[in-house]
Structures are given as structure tokens and as C-alpha cells.
Design a protein around this motif. Structure first.
Motif, PDB file in Angstrom:
ATOM      1  N   TYR A 226      -1.883  12.470 -14.839  1.00 51.66           N
ATOM      2  CA  TYR A 226      -2.785  13.325 -14.459  1.00 51.66           C
ATOM      3  C   TYR A 226      -2.079  14.600 -14.447  1.00 51.66           C
ATOM      4  N   GLY A 227      -0.993  14.586 -15.511  1.00 55.85           N
ATOM      5  CA  GLY A 227      -0.264  15.394 -16.394  1.00 55.85           C
ATOM      6  C   GLY A 227       1.136  15.365 -15.918  1.00 55.85           C
ATOM      7  N   VAL A 228       1.755  16.797 -16.605  1.00 52.21           N
ATOM      8  CA  VAL A 228       3.298  17.229 -16.835  1.00 52.21           C
ATOM      9  C   VAL A 228       3.667  17.640 -15.900  1.00 52.21           C
ATOM     10  N   ARG A 229       5.223  17.499 -15.012  1.00 58.46           N
ATOM     11  CA  ARG A 229       5.319  18.371 -14.248  1.00 58.46           C
ATOM     12  C   ARG A 229       6.993  18.886 -15.009  1.00 58.46           C
ATOM     13  N   LEU A 230       6.785  19.856 -15.485  1.00 55.84           N
ATOM     14  CA  LEU A 230       7.847  21.462 -15.481  1.00 55.84           C
ATOM     15  C   LEU A 230       8.920  21.383 -14.602  1.00 55.84           C
ATOM     16  N   ARG A 231      10.898  21.195 -14.856  1.00 61.95           N
ATOM     17  CA  ARG A 231      10.987  21.819 -14.222  1.00 61.95           C
ATOM     18  C   ARG A 231      11.980  22.930 -14.726  1.00 61.95           C
ATOM     19  N   VAL A 232      11.821  24.834 -13.605  1.00 64.71           N
ATOM     20  CA  VAL A 232      11.941  25.808 -13.860  1.00 64.71           C
ATOM     21  C   VAL A 232      14.010  25.869 -13.391  1.00 64.71           C
TER      22      VAL A 232
END
Length: 276
Positions: A226-232
């Protein structure tokens, strides 16, 4: 997932399309993450094998000579109450590495000796795991130096998952109806490669983040159909952001195209625009 420090966000102007709770749990289990089996009165025991069966129970390995297996065998048809905790760790060394925790509660029972070999074969067919060789049967012996294990079964009666968005419970039927993400077992290798060899891609994806989140350290956190997850990782805490694909993808070609679209690449798969 430190209280008050982890926050989840959606990319501005995007409708978040994400895996269902059941899909996230199936994927966490399929990745074969760390798992601990807890029984009242005993120290938690690591379980290298925890495989969901078609009947909604979990096949689990426990030390064959330990107190835990003795209690399970002694309980007979009554079984003993237990909780399996599965920890889904991020594939990169983040300052908060736990992405989610899954708790599966129920009762533990022995597996009849005549059923052990067929069950091991069935598990190995869909989820090959060297730990299966530690289970002693007439034809399979524990690898030298490893602790012999027994195969037991957890009949599940409760399923709960907790992550940066909160906690949620689901029914066993919903869990069985769901499938692991098609990229679940490859996700770790892909994200590690993305971080080490394609930092430019991460930077392009970071440009899609809400403006207030572009000042922290941006790391790849997750990848699914479904998509990409990023951690900031920012001064005010950690923030998780999902960048959804235009539509779900099912194979590597579709994934490559979807990531290029997120990056704003005008030519999918490197193809040149057709002249008119």
C-alpha cells in the motif's frame, strides 16, 4: 514506542490507504520476528517457530526438556493458559526500533506424536525455518549443539496489536481471512539496501513530508503493497509518516513503478516519453 514520543502522520493531501490490522499482524508473524511465550509462574520462553495454522491455532516450539513442556504435557486435554508476544522490529538501527507488538492469547496443548512430522512438513513448505530441525521426531533430530524442542499448539482466543497509532483487538476469523503482505519477508533486505545504497531515493521521498517534519533525520521504516513508511527522528520525538501508493501493488515491477511515482519520476521504469 515510548509514550507520548511517537506520533503518526499522513502525508498532506493524501488519503491514507494502509494494511488492515489483520494484515499487519499476519505480516509481523510472517517476518519471523522475535517472540516470547508467557505462562503464569514461569519465565518467558523464546519461541523461534510460531506459525499460524489453517484452523486458527498457532504451531509453536518450546524446549523439549524444560518445565514449560512438562506443564503442557501434564495438563492433558485441559491445556494451560498462555500469551505469545511477537515483536516486530524495524530493519534499521532506529533510536526506537520496535514497530509493533502483537499479543496472541489462548491455551497451549501438546501435538500428538503421529501429527508432528506432517505438521512440520506443512510448516516448512510455506515457511522454511531452520529451527524446525530442532524438533525431535523419529526422522528428524535436533542439530548438534541446539536445544531439542517440542512442537505444541496454541488455540487462540484473543489477538491484540499495539503500535504508534494505539492498540486494537481483532477476531481470530479476521486473522485467518487476511494474508501477509506479499513483500513481508523481503522488506528488511529492501529497506536496508534503500538506506545504504539509495539515500537519494529516501531524500526524494522526504520531500513529500509535511513541512514541519522535514527538519529531522528521515529513515525508511516500512514497506508494503500500500505504500512506504518513513520515520522522522526529530528533536521533539519520533514521527511516523505513511506515503501511500496511487494503488496497491503485488509484485516487484509494480512496486518499482509506485516508488518512482512517489518520487515524482516522470518516466516509469526509465522509459522515455513517447513523441507525439
Amino acid at each position: 514506542m515510548e509514550g507520548g514520543q511517537m506520533r503518526s502522520h499522513a502525508a498532506a493531501g493524501s488519503a491514507v490507504v494502509a494494511p488492515s490490522t489483520a494484515e499487519r499482524i499476519r505480516s509481523a508473524c510472517a517476518r519471523g520476528g522475535a517472540a516470547m511465550l508467557a505462562v503464569e509462574g514461569l519465565e518467558p520462553s523464546p519461541t523461534p517457530v510460531h506459525h499460524l495454522l489453517d484452523d486458527g491455532s498457532l504451531a509453536i516450539t518450546v524446549p523439549a526438556t524444560g518445565l514449560l513442556n512438562g506443564l503442557i504435557v501434564g495438563s492433558g486435554a485441559a491445556g494451560i493458559q498462555a500469551v505469545l508476544e511477537v515483536t516486530d522490529y524495524a530493519p534499521l538501527p532506529l533510536r526506537e526500533p520496535v514497530r509493533s507488538l502483537v499479543w496472541l492469547g489462548g491455551r497451549l496443548f501438546t501435538v500428538h506424536p503421529s501429527d508432528v512430522s506432517p505438521l512440520l512438513d506443512a510448516i516448512a513448505t510455506s515457511s522454511p525455518n531452520p529451527a524446525l530441525l530442532q524438533v525431535n521426531t523419529d526422522t528428524i533430530e535436533a542439530t548438534a549443539g541446539d536445544t531439542p524442542c517440542a512442537l505444541v499448539r496454541l488455540e487462540i482466543d484473543s489477538v491484540v496489536v499495539a503500535d504508534s497509532t494505539g492498540a486494537e483487538s481483532i477476531g481470530v476469523g479476521d486473522l485467518l481471512a487476511a494474508s501477509p503482505d506479499p513483500f513481508a519477508t523481503l522488506e528488511s533486505c529492501w529497506l536496508q539496501h534503500l538506506e545504504s545504497a539509495h539515500r537519494d531515493v529516501v531524500d526524494r521521498l522526504a520531500d513529500r513530508l509535511p513541512a514541519p517534519l522535514r527538519h529531522g533525520r528521515v529513515r525508511p521504516l516500512g514497506l508494503d503493497r500500500y505504500g512506504v513508511r518513513l520515520r522522522v527522528e526529530a528533536a521533539d520525538g519520533d514521527h511516523d509518516v505513511r506515503l501511500p501508493f496511487p494503488k496497491p501493488v503485488d509484485d516487484a515491477t509494480g512496486l518499482n513503478q509506485a516508488i518512482r511515482m512517489l518520487m515524482g519520476c516522470p518516466f516509469l521504469n526509465g522509459l522515455r516519453a513517447r513523441r507525439i
